[in-house]
Design a protein around this motif. Sequence first.
Motif, short mmCIF file in Angstrom:
data_model
loop_
_atom_site.label_atom_id
_atom_site.label_comp_id
_atom_site.label_asym_id
_atom_site.label_seq_id
_atom_site.Cartn_x
_atom_site.Cartn_y
_atom_site.Cartn_z
N THR A 1 0.84 -1.19 0.00
CA THR A 1 0.00 0.00 0.00
C THR A 1 0.88 1.25 0.00
OG1 THR A 1 -0.20 0.22 2.42
CG2 THR A 1 -1.74 -1.26 1.30
N GLY A 2 0.33 2.31 -0.56
CA GLY A 2 1.16 3.51 -0.73
C GLY A 2 2.38 3.21 -1.56
N GLY A 3 2.21 2.32 -2.53
CA GLY A 3 3.34 1.80 -3.30
C GLY A 3 3.77 2.64 -4.48
N SER A 4 3.15 3.78 -4.68
CA SER A 4 3.45 4.58 -5.87
C SER A 4 4.68 5.45 -5.72
CB SER A 4 2.24 5.48 -6.20
OG SER A 4 1.13 4.69 -6.59
N ARG A 5 5.08 5.73 -4.48
CA ARG A 5 6.22 6.64 -4.30
C ARG A 5 6.87 6.38 -2.94
NH1 ARG A 5 3.31 12.56 -3.27
NH2 ARG A 5 2.43 12.06 -1.22
N GLY A 6 8.00 7.03 -2.70
CA GLY A 6 8.67 6.97 -1.41
C GLY A 6 9.09 5.57 -1.00
N ILE A 7 8.94 5.26 0.27
CA ILE A 7 9.32 3.95 0.79
C ILE A 7 8.54 2.85 0.08
CG2 ILE A 7 9.21 2.46 2.82
CD1 ILE A 7 9.86 4.93 4.52
N GLY A 8 7.26 3.09 -0.18
CA GLY A 8 6.45 2.08 -0.85
C GLY A 8 6.99 1.71 -2.22
N ALA A 9 7.34 2.71 -3.03
CA ALA A 9 7.88 2.43 -4.36
C ALA A 9 9.23 1.73 -4.27
CB ALA A 9 8.02 3.73 -5.14
N PHE B 1 14.28 9.21 10.08
CA PHE B 1 14.15 10.27 9.08
C PHE B 1 14.58 9.74 7.72
CE2 PHE B 1 15.21 12.37 13.16
CZ PHE B 1 13.98 12.96 13.38
N THR B 2 13.64 9.69 6.80
CA THR B 2 13.87 9.08 5.49
C THR B 2 13.49 10.08 4.40
OG1 THR B 2 13.30 6.91 6.41
CG2 THR B 2 13.29 7.12 4.01
N ARG B 3 14.32 10.17 3.38
CA ARG B 3 14.01 11.06 2.27
C ARG B 3 12.77 10.56 1.53
NH1 ARG B 3 19.53 10.57 1.38
NH2 ARG B 3 19.18 9.24 -0.44
N SER B 4 11.75 11.38 1.50
CA SER B 4 10.51 11.01 0.82
C SER B 4 9.70 12.26 0.57
CB SER B 4 9.69 10.03 1.68
OG SER B 4 9.17 10.69 2.83
N GLU B 5 8.61 12.09 -0.16
CA GLU B 5 7.74 13.23 -0.41
C GLU B 5 7.15 13.77 0.88
OE1 GLU B 5 8.18 10.99 -4.14
OE2 GLU B 5 7.80 10.44 -2.06
N MET B 6 6.92 12.90 1.87
CA MET B 6 6.33 13.33 3.14
C MET B 6 7.26 14.27 3.91
SD MET B 6 4.88 11.05 6.33
CE MET B 6 3.60 10.26 5.37
N THR B 7 8.58 14.05 3.77
CA THR B 7 9.54 14.84 4.55
C THR B 7 10.31 15.85 3.70
OG1 THR B 7 11.30 13.19 4.25
CG2 THR B 7 9.86 12.94 6.17
N ALA B 8 9.97 15.96 2.43
CA ALA B 8 10.75 16.81 1.52
C ALA B 8 10.82 18.26 1.97
CB ALA B 8 10.16 16.73 0.11
N ASP B 9 9.75 18.75 2.57
CA ASP B 9 9.70 20.15 2.99
C ASP B 9 9.98 20.32 4.48
OD1 ASP B 9 9.03 20.95 0.39
OD2 ASP B 9 6.91 20.56 0.78
N SER B 10 10.46 19.28 5.13
CA SER B 10 10.67 19.34 6.57
C SER B 10 12.13 19.63 6.89
CB SER B 10 10.23 18.03 7.25
OG SER B 10 10.52 18.07 8.63
N ALA B 11 12.45 20.89 7.10
CA ALA B 11 13.81 21.26 7.50
C ALA B 11 14.14 20.67 8.86
CB ALA B 11 13.94 22.78 7.54
N ARG B 12 13.12 20.52 9.70
CA ARG B 12 13.33 19.95 11.03
C ARG B 12 13.85 18.52 10.94
NH1 ARG B 12 8.54 18.49 15.35
NH2 ARG B 12 9.87 18.00 17.15
N SER B 13 13.26 17.71 10.05
CA SER B 13 13.69 16.32 9.90
C SER B 13 15.13 16.25 9.45
CB SER B 13 12.79 15.60 8.88
OG SER B 13 11.48 15.48 9.37
#
Length: 260
Positions: free
Chosen positions: A25-33, A201-213
């Motif tokens: 699930t959520g297989g289209s991008r990020g960790i899922g892909a 902390f993993t590079r993904s679309e969810m964290t792309a804009d998170s300077a804190r991460s």
Amino acid sequence: MSDIQSQYDGARSGGRVTDKVVIVTGGSRGIGAACVRRLVEEGARVVIADVLEAQGKALADELGERTAYVPLDVTSEDGWQEAVAAAEAAFGPVSGLVNNAGIVHVDPIESLSEADYRRVIDVNQVGVFLGMKAVLPSMRRAREAGVAGSIVNISSTGGLIAYSRILGYVASKWAVRGMTKTAAQEFGPEGIRVNSVHPGFTRSEMTADSARSHEQAQHQPLARQADPVEIANLVLFLLSDESSYSTGSEFVADGGFTSL
């Protein structure tokens, strides 16, 4: 030679997950892909289940006949039944499930709305429950055909410790950790394993804009964010027969963050 050793050696002689049918699930991008790619590379047939139709279809087209895309809103019980049926129709009984779909909403508790909180819980927690429930009959059929079942629930370091301003996310990821253990106890007698993975902390679309991460990752023992494939490699291990004695456990890949 034991049956377990024979099974292990057989898996290693070819692809590590050859003959397994896996839903991600959520297989289209990020960790899922990244999971989809690694599983296909190691011999699995993989169903990409996601609400992101264009990206899911593009990935399936790129990877070829060992993949298929199915639309899935993980909060829909009917949707789950349809996704499992589609997986069986395409490839046969399902022997692997990666509950990876997830969302995050950022707000302090004081201003967090009930609707936003419930939406995160529905996707991250209820979606995992519905997935495990829906896939069980298919995994029983796979077991009858000699293919052992394995479920990997993607939690987070937020399921081990707490982070401010993401209450729903933390609540859901702690819940996934506990749900994994209960399912492992219930499914274990049928030879179906259930484990949770806790990425940092993993590079993904969810964290792309998170300077804190990005900033927090610089202060952990491995001073960087993870590449999604590093999480996918752990998922691959848990879906393979190499992890045949592991169930009900947390597997942490966080660059040492929770050791601080």
